[in-house]
Design a protein around this motif. Structure first.
Motif, PDB file in Angstrom:
ATOM      1  N   LYS A   1       0.838  -1.188   0.000  1.00 47.95           N
ATOM      2  CA  LYS A   1       0.000   0.000   0.000  1.00 47.95           C
ATOM      3  C   LYS A   1       0.883   1.252   0.000  1.00 47.95           C
ATOM      4  CE  LYS A   1      -2.899   2.443   3.218  1.00 47.95           C
ATOM      5  NZ  LYS A   1      -3.158   2.525   4.648  1.00 47.95           N
ATOM      6  N   ILE A   2       0.517   2.211  -0.833  1.00 42.98           N
ATOM      7  CA  ILE A   2       1.269   3.465  -0.856  1.00 42.98           C
ATOM      8  C   ILE A   2       0.536   4.480   0.000  1.00 42.98           C
ATOM      9  CG2 ILE A   2       2.169   5.335  -2.294  1.00 42.98           C
ATOM     10  CD1 ILE A   2       3.432   2.702  -2.974  1.00 42.98           C
ATOM     11  N   GLU A   3       1.204   4.973   1.021  1.00 40.33           N
ATOM     12  CA  GLU A   3       0.571   5.981   1.867  1.00 40.33           C
ATOM     13  C   GLU A   3       1.295   7.310   1.673  1.00 40.33           C
ATOM     14  OE1 GLU A   3      -0.195   7.019   6.514  1.00 40.33           O
ATOM     15  OE2 GLU A   3       0.427   4.983   6.016  1.00 40.33           O
ATOM     16  N   MET A   4       0.505   8.365   1.445  1.00 40.91           N
ATOM     17  CA  MET A   4       1.118   9.655   1.203  1.00 40.91           C
ATOM     18  C   MET A   4       0.864  10.583   2.390  1.00 40.91           C
ATOM     19  SD  MET A   4       0.748  11.785  -2.274  1.00 40.91           S
ATOM     20  CE  MET A   4      -0.454  13.020  -1.827  1.00 40.91           C
ATOM     21  N   VAL A   5       1.933  11.161   2.935  1.00 32.17           N
ATOM     22  CA  VAL A   5       1.807  12.131   4.024  1.00 32.17           C
ATOM     23  C   VAL A   5       2.335  13.454   3.485  1.00 32.17           C
ATOM     24  CG1 VAL A   5       2.321  12.554   6.437  1.00 32.17           C
ATOM     25  CG2 VAL A   5       2.603  10.254   5.514  1.00 32.17           C
ATOM     26  N   SER A   6       1.545  14.527   3.602  1.00 33.00           N
ATOM     27  CA  SER A   6       2.069  15.774   3.043  1.00 33.00           C
ATOM     28  C   SER A   6       2.380  16.790   4.130  1.00 33.00           C
ATOM     29  CB  SER A   6       1.119  16.346   2.006  1.00 33.00           C
ATOM     30  OG  SER A   6      -0.158  16.444   2.546  1.00 33.00           O
ATOM     31  N   MET A   7       3.383  17.606   3.848  1.00 36.11           N
ATOM     32  CA  MET A   7       3.784  18.678   4.760  1.00 36.11           C
ATOM     33  C   MET A   7       3.925  19.949   3.943  1.00 36.11           C
ATOM     34  SD  MET A   7       4.188  18.442   8.012  1.00 36.11           S
ATOM     35  CE  MET A   7       5.380  19.603   8.672  1.00 36.11           C
ATOM     36  N   SER A   8       3.683  21.058   4.602  1.00 35.30           N
ATOM     37  CA  SER A   8       3.800  22.332   3.901  1.00 35.30           C
ATOM     38  C   SER A   8       5.111  23.021   4.236  1.00 35.30           C
ATOM     39  CB  SER A   8       2.647  23.234   4.301  1.00 35.30           C
ATOM     40  OG  SER A   8       2.879  24.531   3.810  1.00 35.30           O
ATOM     41  N   SER A   9       5.655  23.686   3.232  1.00 28.73           N
ATOM     42  CA  SER A   9       6.777  24.586   3.452  1.00 28.73           C
ATOM     43  C   SER A   9       6.254  25.961   3.063  1.00 28.73           C
ATOM     44  CB  SER A   9       7.940  24.162   2.557  1.00 28.73           C
ATOM     45  OG  SER A   9       8.715  25.278   2.202  1.00 28.73           O
ATOM     46  N   ASP A  10       6.857  27.033   3.583  1.00 27.80           N
ATOM     47  CA  ASP A  10       6.388  28.349   3.136  1.00 27.80           C
ATOM     48  C   ASP A  10       7.284  28.883   2.017  1.00 27.80           C
ATOM     49  OD1 ASP A  10       8.652  29.155   4.408  1.00 27.80           O
ATOM     50  OD2 ASP A  10       7.657  30.262   6.002  1.00 27.80           O
ATOM     51  N   GLY A  11       8.107  28.013   1.445  1.00 32.70           N
ATOM     52  CA  GLY A  11       8.983  28.424   0.362  1.00 32.70           C
ATOM     53  C   GLY A  11      10.390  28.716   0.824  1.00 32.70           C
ATOM     54  N   SER A  12      10.599  28.784   2.135  1.00 36.27           N
ATOM     55  CA  SER A  12      11.942  29.050   2.627  1.00 36.27           C
ATOM     56  C   SER A  12      12.662  27.729   2.864  1.00 36.27           C
ATOM     57  CB  SER A  12      11.890  29.869   3.912  1.00 36.27           C
ATOM     58  OG  SER A  12      11.477  29.057   4.982  1.00 36.27           O
ATOM     59  N   PRO A  13      13.992  27.708   2.678  1.00 34.71           N
ATOM     60  CA  PRO A  13      14.739  26.480   2.902  1.00 34.71           C
ATOM     61  C   PRO A  13      14.570  25.961   4.329  1.00 34.71           C
ATOM     62  CG  PRO A  13      16.205  28.261   2.182  1.00 34.71           C
ATOM     63  CD  PRO A  13      14.829  28.807   2.201  1.00 34.71           C
ATOM     64  N   ASP A  14      14.489  26.877   5.303  1.00 33.88           N
ATOM     65  CA  ASP A  14      14.376  26.443   6.698  1.00 33.88           C
ATOM     66  C   ASP A  14      13.140  25.587   6.932  1.00 33.88           C
ATOM     67  OD1 ASP A  14      16.464  28.134   6.779  1.00 33.88           O
ATOM     68  OD2 ASP A  14      15.707  29.434   8.374  1.00 33.88           O
ATOM     69  N   THR A  15      11.983  26.051   6.400  1.00 34.42           N
ATOM     70  CA  THR A  15      10.765  25.279   6.656  1.00 34.42           C
ATOM     71  C   THR A  15      10.754  23.996   5.849  1.00 34.42           C
ATOM     72  OG1 THR A  15       9.593  26.568   5.015  1.00 34.42           O
ATOM     73  CG2 THR A  15       9.298  27.223   7.289  1.00 34.42           C
ATOM     74  N   ALA A  16      11.384  24.001   4.655  1.00 32.65           N
ATOM     75  CA  ALA A  16      11.438  22.764   3.876  1.00 32.65           C
ATOM     76  C   ALA A  16      12.228  21.708   4.643  1.00 32.65           C
ATOM     77  CB  ALA A  16      12.074  23.021   2.514  1.00 32.65           C
ATOM     78  N   VAL A  17      13.342  22.134   5.269  1.00 31.55           N
ATOM     79  CA  VAL A  17      14.157  21.203   6.043  1.00 31.55           C
ATOM     80  C   VAL A  17      13.380  20.707   7.266  1.00 31.55           C
ATOM     81  CG1 VAL A  17      16.176  21.103   7.548  1.00 31.55           C
ATOM     82  CG2 VAL A  17      16.389  22.050   5.253  1.00 31.55           C
ATOM     83  N   ALA A  18      12.681  21.633   7.941  1.00 33.57           N
ATOM     84  CA  ALA A  18      11.900  21.229   9.111  1.00 33.57           C
ATOM     85  C   ALA A  18      10.813  20.235   8.705  1.00 33.57           C
ATOM     86  CB  ALA A  18      11.283  22.451   9.781  1.00 33.57           C
ATOM     87  N   ALA A  19      10.171  20.492   7.556  1.00 34.30           N
ATOM     88  CA  ALA A  19       9.118  19.592   7.087  1.00 34.30           C
ATOM     89  C   ALA A  19       9.701  18.215   6.793  1.00 34.30           C
ATOM     90  CB  ALA A  19       8.463  20.175   5.831  1.00 34.30           C
ATOM     91  N   ALA A  20      10.863  18.170   6.149  1.00 38.90           N
ATOM     92  CA  ALA A  20      11.469  16.877   5.808  1.00 38.90           C
ATOM     93  C   ALA A  20      11.852  16.111   7.070  1.00 38.90           C
ATOM     94  CB  ALA A  20      12.696  17.095   4.931  1.00 38.90           C
ATOM     95  N   ARG A  21      12.412  16.832   8.053  1.00 41.56           N
ATOM     96  CA  ARG A  21      12.801  16.151   9.290  1.00 41.56           C
ATOM     97  C   ARG A  21      11.587  15.568   9.997  1.00 41.56           C
ATOM     98  NH1 ARG A  21      16.997  20.489  11.006  1.00 41.56           N
ATOM     99  NH2 ARG A  21      18.924  19.542  10.291  1.00 41.56           N
ATOM    100  N   LYS A  22      10.489  16.334   9.991  1.00 39.27           N
ATOM    101  CA  LYS A  22       9.281  15.838  10.644  1.00 39.27           C
ATOM    102  C   LYS A  22       8.782  14.586   9.927  1.00 39.27           C
ATOM    103  CE  LYS A  22       4.653  15.933  11.651  1.00 39.27           C
ATOM    104  NZ  LYS A  22       3.553  15.484  10.808  1.00 39.27           N
ATOM    105  N   LEU A  23       8.758  14.629   8.604  1.00 41.09           N
ATOM    106  CA  LEU A  23       8.270  13.480   7.841  1.00 41.09           C
ATOM    107  C   LEU A  23       9.126  12.246   8.112  1.00 41.09           C
ATOM    108  CD1 LEU A  23       7.465  15.198   4.430  1.00 41.09           C
ATOM    109  CD2 LEU A  23       5.820  14.120   5.969  1.00 41.09           C
ATOM    110  N   ILE A  24      10.443  12.438   8.190  1.00 37.17           N
ATOM    111  CA  ILE A  24      11.337  11.294   8.348  1.00 37.17           C
ATOM    112  C   ILE A  24      11.289  10.771   9.785  1.00 37.17           C
ATOM    113  CG2 ILE A  24      13.735  10.546   8.300  1.00 37.17           C
ATOM    114  CD1 ILE A  24      14.155  12.714   6.084  1.00 37.17           C
ATOM    115  N   GLU A  25      11.451  11.691  10.752  1.00 37.03           N
ATOM    116  CA  GLU A  25      11.631  11.238  12.124  1.00 37.03           C
ATOM    117  C   GLU A  25      10.318  10.918  12.826  1.00 37.03           C
ATOM    118  OE1 GLU A  25      14.178  13.924  14.192  1.00 37.03           O
ATOM    119  OE2 GLU A  25      15.751  13.770  12.681  1.00 37.03           O
ATOM    120  N   GLN A  26       9.274  11.649  12.501  1.00 43.34           N
ATOM    121  CA  GLN A  26       8.015  11.408  13.195  1.00 43.34           C
ATOM    122  C   GLN A  26       7.114  10.462  12.415  1.00 43.34           C
ATOM    123  OE1 GLN A  26       7.194  12.020  16.103  1.00 43.34           O
ATOM    124  NE2 GLN A  26       4.981  11.782  16.209  1.00 43.34           N
TER     125      GLN A  26
END
Lengths: 319, 410
Positions: free
Chosen positions: B61-86
């Motif tokens: 099964k493919i499960e998709m979890v989405s996160m938002s960034s506001d376009g800044s590198p900082d939030t993109a990194v925070a979003a990726a860390r949350k997706l990976i670690e949490q």
């Protein structure tokens, strides 16, 4: 004794939490809390709401990035025991400079002048390539290695942030009781009388801004280690507002409220998108902030203290 | 929208009962601020790819979890860390914009057990310099998106000298490189480049400084910046022909009001995505898009198109390894590296040595429809555009990273 009740559980957190909760939630909240503390210090003791705290934090952060290992080949690499004091010094000096510019303004005018400085700093970092690497900024910034352990590893970074937060709190309460701290509060309450006593009004104001620059710079350094990067986005309008929101929901009149505000903010920022539809999550964040401001006008810290007082009263024997 | 999600999950659930493990894909897109409309369309693209395989690959099964960034590198990194670690995702799909891509490329080096597949971010150095072993881009960079335009401007339109007006950051630098590398090689010159801050509203100093002896102006400005510049240029009596960047002449500017639009008729531009393209594969893609999302745009945007290609690549490679992500995705990454598939624009997508896509690109032209509105039509399709723009990769790298002054041919 009272503080032990708060600090001991915080010391035990690394055992209880996984890396995500420890780093992404707790450490991030502590770092944002330190920067917000620099704002609530100014608000409480000098009576000035400053929008330039992100710029002060940025001054510390950019110094660490410029004089540390990074992947954009800009700057000079210095050992961390030079670059950290240098970053703290520059953040403090920048804070003092902002205080110097803003020393004659009060209320809404102080807000405007510090906002102008914050936004000017943001555009400067975005346009300048020699020192700030413009839009892209610095990436690949690594925290120092001490004895083979990276300060960026979850547990060391958490303890560094916790230690910095505790020291910052102690510094604030110590500084507020020092002669200079008292002079700052006197300037807040009655600048005319301070002048009549023959004390310069400018010096306490500049000292207060410089001290808040030191606090913000501390948060800025930790933030660069945490993010492993810094760019113009880190000092832009978004972070400026975030810091204000954190200080306000925690309670501008309570320095420790900054940390309560930061925890709430980070939790909302991280998990709102999971709670509601991804197209509406900012509405949830806005609504919660609005409710806090309506039902706890003096911030969450006040709410907690009122609750505690009520409990104590209820516990007392009624006969 | 919600019905569709329901359908995806039901399909996925029924498949899950069959066997095997869930595979989690973390999606990073911009869902707040200026780019929220584009970011939402990007997610539609990824969802379409999952619908293509009906929510599962080989019983996983493919499960998709989405996160938002506001376009800044900082939030993109925070979003990726949350997706990976949490959330514990196996694959990260995204981000949308250039600086975020560079930030995630750096981040990917800290997470060797996660595979990163770029969304629509188009900075050149994401893959060209300091590339990361677990970061893949099934798409082009800003320079690849301009291929064909410099050549067309010099040889077909006869422009010998062109001034550049562009925003002052990495994506426009790369676009200017893509234009200039062909234009200068053909013999053209670029005597003057004007770099303006994003969100600038007063272009008068630029408008009056444009040399009178240039044949055309290459404008690489996005959204409101393009409208502001073109309006002020028109009001000042400017009449040089315009050449557009990939984000300059999109449907939103063609549909905005104002007399400056007459400047645009006949203007060429480069783009990897053209809504009106009449290729059979593209028309099929448009049909799938409009059927599933009747309330969305009339055709997939550049973002939906790129997230669709990225998600399709992720799923095709998963199918090839039967959903096996063991051994730090070794087999999966091998499959991604060797993947070759037909994209909606009709070409064959495959990766180069830096895991960057070899792509199709379009040269377009603005034309006036019979009802007086403006549209983009395809002048030519350039297939198999590599990241070194057809030059020797070594020589291309030796030119150094793009900046305000690189490249230069005054």
């Amino acid at each position: 004794m009272r503080y032990a009740l708060i600090v001991i559980p915080l010391l035990l957190l690394p055992v209880l939490l996984n890396d995500f909760w420890l780093t992404q939630v707790m450490t991030r909240a502590l770092i944002l809390g330190i920067v917000a503390l620099s704002l609530s210090f100014l608000a409480k003791y000098l009576g000035v709401v400053s929008f330039a705290q992100a710029a002060m934090a940025g001054a510390g952060g950019y110094t660490i990035a410029y004089f540390g290992p990074n992947s954009v080949n800009i700057g000079i690499e210095l050992p961390f025991w030079i670059s950290i004091p240098l970053a703290l010094f520059l953040a403090t000096a920048f804070g003092g400079l902002i205080g110097c510019v803003a020393r004659r303004s009060r209320g809404i005018y102080a807000i405007m002048i510090t906002l102008a400085i914050g936004i000017a700093f943001f555009y400067f970092t975005r346009q300048n390539y020699a020192l700030f690497n413009g839009w892209t900024g610095f990436s690949g910034v690594r925290a120092p290695l001490i004895g083979g352990i990276s300060l960026r590893a979850p547990v060391p970074l958490y303890f560094m942030s916790l230690l910095s937060a505790v020291v910052s709190m102690m510094l604030v309460s110590g500084f507020a009781r020092s002669p200079m701290g008292l002079a700052i509060q006197a300037v807040r309450d009655a600048p005319g009388r301070v002048m009549a006593l023959g004390i310069s009004v400018s010096t306490p104001i500049i000292a207060a801004f410089a001290f808040s620059g030191l606090l913000a710079g501390t948060g800025g350094i930790l933030n660069v280690w945490y993010q492993e990067r810094i760019s113009s986005f880190s000092v832009g309008f978004g972070p400026i507002i975030d810091i204000l929101i954190i200080a306000v929901i925690g309670g501008l009149r309570y320095p420790s409220g900054a940390f309560i505000g930061a925890i709430v903010f980070v939790m909302l920022d991280t998990f709102a998108v999971d709670l509601v539809d991804r197209e509406r999550f900012n509405t949830l964040i806005g609504t919660v902030l609005l409710l806090i401001v309506i039902f706890a006008p003096n911030g969450l810290q006040q709410l907690v203290m009122d609750g505690a007082a009520k409990l104590r009263r209820a516990k007392q024997p009624t006969n | 929208m919600n019905k569709l999600k329901l359908a995806v999950s039901i399909l996925a659930l029924s498949a899950a009962s069959a066997s095997a493990e869930d595979i989690k894909i973390g999606l990073i897109s911009i869902l707040e601020g200026n780019f929220a409309v584009s970011g939402t369309d990007a997610i539609r693209g990824a969802e379409l790819a999952i619908l293509d395989v009906e929510g599962s690959v080989d019983g996983n099964k493919i499960e998709m979890v989405s996160m938002s960034s506001d376009g800044s590198p900082d939030t993109a990194v925070a979003a990726a860390r949350k997706l990976i670690e949490q959330d514990g995702v196996d694959i990260i799909l995204g981000p949308l914009s250039g600086s975020e891509g560079l930030a995630l490329r750096d981040l990917s080096k800290s997470y060797p057990n996660v595979t990163f597949i770029n969304g629509s971010s188009a900075a050149q150095d994401t893959t060209l310099r300091q590339s990361s072993d677990n970061f893949f881009r099934f798409g082009g960079d800003g320079a690849q998106w301009m291929v064909g335009v410099g050549d067309y401007a010099f040889n077909d339109l006869g422009y010998k000298s062109v001034a550049v007006v562009a925003e002052d950051y990495s994506f426009p630098y790369t676009q200017v490189l893509g234009f200039m590398s062909e234009f200068c090689a053909a013999g053209g010159t670029v005597p003057e480049k004007f770099w303006t801050p994003i969100g600038n509203s007063d272009y008068s100093s630029v408008v009056y400084a444009i040399p009178q002896d240039v044949d055309a102006i290459f404008v690489a400005l996005g959204g409101a910046d393009a409208v502001n510049f073109l309006t002020q240029y028109d009001q000042a009596g400017g009449d040089k022909p315009i050449i557009g960047g990939s984000t300059t002449i999109d449907q939103s500017i063609l549909e905005s009001k104002g007399p400056f639009k007459k400047l645009l008729i006949g203007a060429p531009a480069g783009s990897p995505t053209v809504g009106d393209y009449d290729g059979a594969e593209w028309q099929a893609f448009v049909k799938a898009y409009t059927t599933n999302y009747p309330d969305a745009f009339s055709a997939p945007s550049i973002f939906a198109h790129h997230y669709y290609m990225a998600a399709t690549a992720a799923l095709l490679a998963l199918d090839e390894v039967d959903g096996d992500l063991s051994n730090d995705h070794a087999a999966y990454r091998e499959a991604l590296t060797n993947l070759s598939f037909t994209v909606p624009t009709g070409g064959t997508m495959r990766l180069d040595a830096n895991r960057n896509g070899i792509v199709d690109n379009f040269v377009t032209e603005v034309y006036e429809r019979e009802d007086g509105t403006l549209g983009n039509r395809v002048i030519k399709v350039v297939r198999d555009v590599s990241q070194s723009l057809g030059q020797d990769p070594e020589a291309f790298l030796a030119m150094g990273p793009v900046s305000r002054d690189n490249p230069s041919c005054p």
